[in-house]
Enzyme design. Structure first.
Site, short mmCIF file in Angstrom:
data_model
loop_
_atom_site.label_atom_id
_atom_site.label_comp_id
_atom_site.label_asym_id
_atom_site.label_seq_id
_atom_site.Cartn_x
_atom_site.Cartn_y
_atom_site.Cartn_z
N THR A 24 -18.19 -35.43 -49.56
CA THR A 24 -18.27 -34.85 -48.21
C THR A 24 -16.89 -34.55 -47.64
O THR A 24 -16.66 -33.50 -47.04
CB THR A 24 -19.00 -35.82 -47.25
OG1 THR A 24 -20.31 -36.05 -47.74
CG2 THR A 24 -19.07 -35.25 -45.85
N GLN B 39 -24.28 -32.09 -46.98
CA GLN B 39 -23.01 -32.31 -46.29
C GLN B 39 -22.03 -31.18 -46.56
O GLN B 39 -21.75 -30.86 -47.71
CB GLN B 39 -22.40 -33.64 -46.73
CG GLN B 39 -23.25 -34.85 -46.39
CD GLN B 39 -24.11 -35.31 -47.55
OE1 GLN B 39 -24.66 -34.48 -48.29
NE2 GLN B 39 -24.21 -36.62 -47.74
N ARG C 37 -26.83 -41.79 -33.76
CA ARG C 37 -27.15 -43.00 -34.53
C ARG C 37 -25.83 -43.56 -35.06
O ARG C 37 -24.86 -42.81 -35.25
CB ARG C 37 -28.12 -42.69 -35.67
CG ARG C 37 -27.62 -41.69 -36.70
CD ARG C 37 -28.64 -41.53 -37.81
NE ARG C 37 -28.21 -40.56 -38.82
CZ ARG C 37 -28.84 -40.38 -39.99
NH1 ARG C 37 -29.91 -41.10 -40.30
NH2 ARG C 37 -28.40 -39.48 -40.84
N TRP D 140 -23.16 -44.61 -37.51
CA TRP D 140 -22.70 -44.58 -38.90
C TRP D 140 -22.12 -45.96 -39.25
O TRP D 140 -22.31 -46.47 -40.35
CB TRP D 140 -21.67 -43.47 -39.07
CG TRP D 140 -21.18 -43.28 -40.47
CD1 TRP D 140 -21.76 -43.71 -41.62
CD2 TRP D 140 -20.00 -42.59 -40.87
NE1 TRP D 140 -21.02 -43.32 -42.71
CE2 TRP D 140 -19.92 -42.63 -42.27
CE3 TRP D 140 -18.99 -41.92 -40.17
CZ2 TRP D 140 -18.88 -42.05 -43.00
CZ3 TRP D 140 -17.97 -41.33 -40.88
CH2 TRP D 140 -17.91 -41.40 -42.29
N ASN E 262 0.81 -1.22 0.00
CA ASN E 262 0.00 0.00 0.00
C ASN E 262 0.85 1.27 0.00
O ASN E 262 0.44 2.30 0.55
CB ASN E 262 -0.96 0.02 1.20
CG ASN E 262 -2.11 -0.95 1.02
OD1 ASN E 262 -2.16 -1.70 0.05
ND2 ASN E 262 -3.03 -0.97 1.97
N ARG F 271 -5.13 -13.43 -0.61
CA ARG F 271 -6.39 -13.55 0.13
C ARG F 271 -7.35 -14.51 -0.60
O ARG F 271 -7.12 -14.86 -1.75
CB ARG F 271 -7.01 -12.17 0.29
CG ARG F 271 -6.25 -11.31 1.29
CD ARG F 271 -6.78 -9.91 1.36
NE ARG F 271 -6.43 -9.11 0.19
CZ ARG F 271 -6.62 -7.79 0.11
NH1 ARG F 271 -7.17 -7.14 1.12
NH2 ARG F 271 -6.28 -7.14 -0.98
#
Length: 664
Positions: free
Chosen positions: A451, A480, A581, A583, A94, A227
């Site tokens: 893709t 895609q 799901r 592939w 300080n 702190r």
């Protein structure tokens, strides 16, 4: 006066001093730095100077937060005299000790009282004695147990010391009191050690220099806790004055130039725009509330505390629990602490002149620029395009190469070749560093496998880090269209936005992949592929009634896709979404401790019209929450893990050795 009465006076004053130390009063500071030079010749100044001399301990330093201008009764003077040998609570915190020395110097300039000079030099001896061998300073000396032993940049304590030493070693006229050559040499050596400590404590994030913490451990030099609400973090406040000190050094070394450039890059990266602090006050003029208000015209601000790994601002109450919004902490800490600061703006304003003065023509963070390059569209960096930076990177490097990408929209089709291992693509900000392209299946018309050519970013190399980026396939809902395609090993994607529709993320190959704090959106099968991938704290956003995952996990893989602590969200028109799901028929996907929105269908999973997949795939959940987490109507061939089974889905088990992802 009896010895007993003296002891009572002594301990009474200790109590008073400790009480005063709890109160921050700036009036003493204003007296020192805002008074005219002529005032220091006044009787009022001389009376205060007597107090300053009286409060100084024999060791040379002063306690903090003392209102030196307050008049002292005779009993107080006696007690302070008795305290002279006491070394408790002597500090540089300080502004203590430094500001008293500044005051004495101003007094000596007007009134050459030798007592002022002696007290100043004793204070200088104290500062030199308090320095650690590694160049840092503790908050208190003699050492006080606890966090006080840490090297303390907090509230610029150590920088105040170094600025004082700099004035002395440079033999400027800032101080009217001139030490002898022996002391000046000590000051110079202490200053050099202090700068060396600063350079060694500059924090490296993913191998890149950034800024400093308010406290650093005095042994390891790593960021340290003070702190309860001052956790290890990167500091937007203390770091600014550290950099200003480094910039004040004439003929800076390469190490100092590197440190300044790195810090400036970091300040630019973490600045917050479009946000303003709004305060309300009570009838006494005290702040009783603070709020952060969106304001596109607000000047830049910086957070006081930022995460060490990703610069995310955080806030704390006295319980020490991190919060990521200032509104989440109680009013006492919210209103009583400076959580946002503007001090780095001083650095950014001075930086251009500093560069010119020191002949610095390009912004570099590393002395060896083969391992750190900057991409900017305006030509101020090393490259204008990301692909050019990748193509010019060393093949199979022993050290990590960082390609720092400044904000901008980069319409590029990026390929990180198999030989470009150990590369990091780091964006300036994930919202404004955007890599985009618009290829899609029918546009390319390369046959049934079109893709896999639609990617915006393709990663073929091992040991790649993608951070703070938006990677987008902008073709729209046209079938895609891959945004990010990854089929290599040890890949980390953190704090990124992956934007697209069908097939947004192709996470494939036989390697391990880690996705953290990412936003991933899409319509159909927008996370698909054969990789073992761990998704942590990600938002998975569905834009259409369809399927989230389409794993093609190899038969012998122990894990496929693992989602942990993720949030599954959707837009308003989406209400019928499957978790996944198969592939391929051995698909593996698990959701653990995730929040599932109401758009998730009660049955949860789909077999893609492959009845054999019901026997060979592995779809499971554990302790999810949210409206879509009810498992009563889940398909019979999916699994609900027990606690013991869930324990195998840890990062380490899924991803293996942690040295490639743990510290990102």
């Amino acid at each position: 006066m009896s010895y007993k009465k003296i002891l009572i006076l002594k301990f009474s004053l200790l109590f008073i001093l400790n009480l005063n130390a709890q109160i921050q009063n700036k009036s003493w500071k204003n007296i020192i730095y805002k008074s005219d030079d002529a005032w220091f010749a006044s009787n009022e100044a001389k009376e205060i100077a007597e107090n300053v001399l009286l409060y100084q301990r024999d060791i040379g330093g002063w306690p903090k937060n003392i209102q030196m201008q307050d008049k002292l009764a005779e009993v107080d003077r006696i007690a302070l005299t008795l305290l002279k040998p006491n070394t408790k609570d002597i500090t540089i915190d300080n502004g203590a000790t430094i500001q008293e020395m500044d005051f004495l110097s101003k007094m000596y300039k007007q009134i050459p009282d030798n007592r002022y000079k002696e007290a100043f030099l004793k204070g200088l001896d104290y500062i030199l004695e308090a320095q650690y061998k590694n160049g840092g300073w503790p908050q208190f000396y003699p050492l006080k147990k606890g966090y006080y032993t840490h090297i303390t940049y907090n509230d610029n304590s150590m920088i105040n010391v170094l600025n004082l030493l700099k004035e002395i070693k440079d033999k400027t006229d800032f101080y009217s009191i001139k030490p002898n050559d022996k002391i000046i040499l000590k000051a110079q050596n202490a200053f050099n050690k202090g700068i060396d400590c600063i350079l060694k404590t500059q924090y490296k994030q993913n191998g890149i220099l950034t800024s400093w913490c308010a406290q650093h451990d005095e042994n390891s030099l790593l960021p340290a806790k003070a702190r309860a609400y001052e956790l290890p973090s990167l500091s937007g406040y203390e770091s600014a004055d550290i950099v200003l000190l480094l910039m004040s050094i004439e003929n800076p070394s390469k190490e100092i130039i590197t440190a300044v450039n790195a810090a400036v890059t970091w300040f630019e990266k973490v600045k917050i725009t479009g946000l303003r602090e709004e305060r309300t006050y009570d009838e006494k003029g005290k702040v009783n509330d603070k709020k952060m208000i969106p304001d596109e015209n607000a000047p830049a601000i910086w957070a006081r505390f930022m995460e060490l790994d990703d610069n995310r601002p955080f806030f704390c109450d006295r319980d020490g629990i991190k919060k990521y919004s200032i509104e989440e902490i109680g009013s006492e800490r919210r209103n009583g602490y400076a959580w946002y600061v503007t001090s780095p703006e001083k650095v950014l304003k001075k930086y251009p002149k500093w560069k010119v003065k020191n002949g610095i023509t390009a912004l570099k963070q590393q002395q060896n620029d083969k391992y750190y390059v900057v991409v900017t569209q305006d030509g101020s960096g090393d490259y204008k395009t990301i692909q050019e930076a990748i193509n010019n990177s060393k093949a199979f490097p022993y050290e990590r190469i960082t390609i720092f990408i400044k904000n901008g929209i980069y319409k590029e089709k990026i390929k990180i070749h198999e030989w470009n291992t150990n590369v990091s693509l780091i964006g300036e900000s994930k919202e404004k560093t955007i890599i985009t392209y618009d290829d899609y299946f029918n546009k390319l018309s390369l046959g049934r496998n079109s893709t896999f050519y639609t990617y915006t970013v393709l990663v073929e190399a091992n040991d790649i880090i993608l951070k703070n980026l938006t990677i987008e396939n902008s073709s729209g809902d046209v079938g895609q269209a891959v945004a990010l395609s990854v089929f290599s090993h040890r890949i980390v994607v953190v704090d990124c936005r992956l934007l697209g529709n069908q097939d947004t993320l192709y996470a494939s190959g036989i390697g391990k992949q880690y996705y953290k704090n990412c936003y991933i959106e899409g319509t159909t099968d927008f996370i698909f592929g054969s990789a073992t991938a761990f998704f942590e704290n990600c938002e998975i956003h569905s834009k259409k009634d369809s399927y989230i995952t389409a794993a093609s996990t190899p038969k012998d893989s122990l894990f496929g896709y693992v989602f942990k602590d993720c949030n599954l969200t959707s837009n308003d028109i989406t209400s019928k979404v499957y978790l996944g799901r198969p592939w391929r028929i051995y698909a593996k996907t698990v959701f653990i401790n995730c929040t599932l929105g109401k758009h998730i269908l009660p049955e949860g999973w789909h077999n893609w019209s492959k009845s054999e997949a019901e026997k060979t795939s592995f779809y499971a959940e554990y302790e999810n929450r949210g409206e879509g987490s009810n498992t009563k109507s889940r398909v019979s061939w999916s699994h609900q893990l027990c606690k013991k089974e869930s324990k195998k889905y840890t990062q380490k088990n899924v991803l293996g050795n942690s040295n490639w992802y743990e510290n990102i």
